[in-house]
Design a protein around this motif. Structure first.
Motif, PDB file in Angstrom:
ATOM      1  N   THR A  53       1.373   3.766  -2.958  1.00  0.00           N
ATOM      2  CA  THR A  53       1.516   3.065  -4.231  1.00  0.00           C
ATOM      3  C   THR A  53       0.168   3.156  -4.958  1.00  0.00           C
ATOM      4  O   THR A  53      -0.818   3.660  -4.399  1.00  0.00           O
ATOM      5  CB  THR A  53       1.852   1.585  -3.991  1.00  0.00           C
ATOM      6  N   GLU A  54       0.110   2.650  -6.174  1.00  0.00           N
ATOM      7  CA  GLU A  54      -1.173   2.621  -6.887  1.00  0.00           C
ATOM      8  C   GLU A  54      -2.189   1.790  -6.109  1.00  0.00           C
ATOM      9  O   GLU A  54      -3.366   2.164  -6.018  1.00  0.00           O
ATOM     10  CB  GLU A  54      -0.993   2.073  -8.298  1.00  0.00           C
ATOM     11  N   ALA A  55      -1.739   0.672  -5.551  1.00  0.00           N
ATOM     12  CA  ALA A  55      -2.639  -0.162  -4.744  1.00  0.00           C
ATOM     13  C   ALA A  55      -3.115   0.611  -3.512  1.00  0.00           C
ATOM     14  O   ALA A  55      -4.278   0.510  -3.113  1.00  0.00           O
ATOM     15  CB  ALA A  55      -1.933  -1.449  -4.327  1.00  0.00           C
ATOM     16  N   MET A  61       0.813  -1.218   0.000  1.00  0.00           N
ATOM     17  CA  MET A  61       0.000   0.000   0.000  1.00  0.00           C
ATOM     18  C   MET A  61       0.848   1.269   0.000  1.00  0.00           C
ATOM     19  O   MET A  61       0.405   2.315  -0.458  1.00  0.00           O
ATOM     20  CB  MET A  61      -0.939   0.040   1.216  1.00  0.00           C
ATOM     21  N   ARG A  77      -5.807   3.054  -4.562  1.00  0.00           N
ATOM     22  CA  ARG A  77      -7.101   2.393  -4.768  1.00  0.00           C
ATOM     23  C   ARG A  77      -7.761   2.036  -3.438  1.00  0.00           C
ATOM     24  O   ARG A  77      -8.959   2.250  -3.254  1.00  0.00           O
ATOM     25  CB  ARG A  77      -6.924   1.128  -5.616  1.00  0.00           C
ATOM     26  N   ARG A  78      -6.971   1.504  -2.531  1.00  0.00           N
ATOM     27  CA  ARG A  78      -7.540   1.123  -1.239  1.00  0.00           C
ATOM     28  C   ARG A  78      -8.015   2.351  -0.486  1.00  0.00           C
ATOM     29  O   ARG A  78      -9.079   2.343   0.138  1.00  0.00           O
ATOM     30  CB  ARG A  78      -6.525   0.352  -0.411  1.00  0.00           C
TER      31      ARG A  78
END
Length: 164
Positions: free
Chosen positions: A120-122, A102, A125-126
């Motif tokens: 991060t990109e993840a 994350m 999104r989260r």
């Protein structure tokens, strides 16, 4: 001790049923603001976690992700202060978020002893999912608190500022 203090003698069943029925005597705890803040915090987090549908969500993750997003490159010490966590509790949160992909860290060129944190990109999104859930959760809390929200927020901020 657990919900009800029992000695293991006769009558334990009665004590257990009293505890199960929610009739545990709190004594002076019932008059302590800190006790009720903790109960409210626990209830709020459980409701938020249910709303997210994320079984692995831990307290503080949403706030840490949001603070990092709003302060790209923040160092762990500043994050610790902003989130109200000390080093012993922020470190495991960061370790978990790093492990989940994350957040990422990179060396801080101005301070070799520290590093800068980024989503991060993840993580983005989260956080977007958690922000949508937080907005819905806050609307539910608004419905409970009503017009007293500005005063409640003022008092909670004052408690945090004066005690900390």
């Amino acid at each position: 001790m657990g919900k009800a203090a029992t000695s293991g003698r006769a009558g334990q069943g009665a004590a257990d049923s009293t505890a199960a029925a929610g009739k545990v005597r709190l004594g002076t705890l019932d008059t302590y603001i800190a006790f009720h803040l903790r109960l409210a915090q626990n209830a709020s987090f459980k409701a938020f976690k249910r709303l997210t549908g994320e079984n692995d969500l831990r307290p503080g993750w949403f706030a840490v992700l949001a603070i990092i997003k709003n302060n790209p490159g923040i160092n762990p010490m500043a994050l610790s202060l902003a989130s109200g966590r000390d080093k012993s509790t922020i470190t495991p949160v960061l370790r978990a978020l790093l492990g989940e992909g994350m957040i990422r860290r990179q060396p801080n060129p101005r301070d070799r002893r520290s590093y800068a944190l980024f989503l991060t990109e993840a993580g983005e999104r989260r956080l977007a999912h958690l922000q949508a859930c937080a907005a819905a959760h806050d609307r539910a809390l608004d419905a409970i608190v009503g017009e007293a929200k500005p005063e409640l927020l003022r008092l909670l901020r004052r408690i945090a500022a004066v005690i900390d």
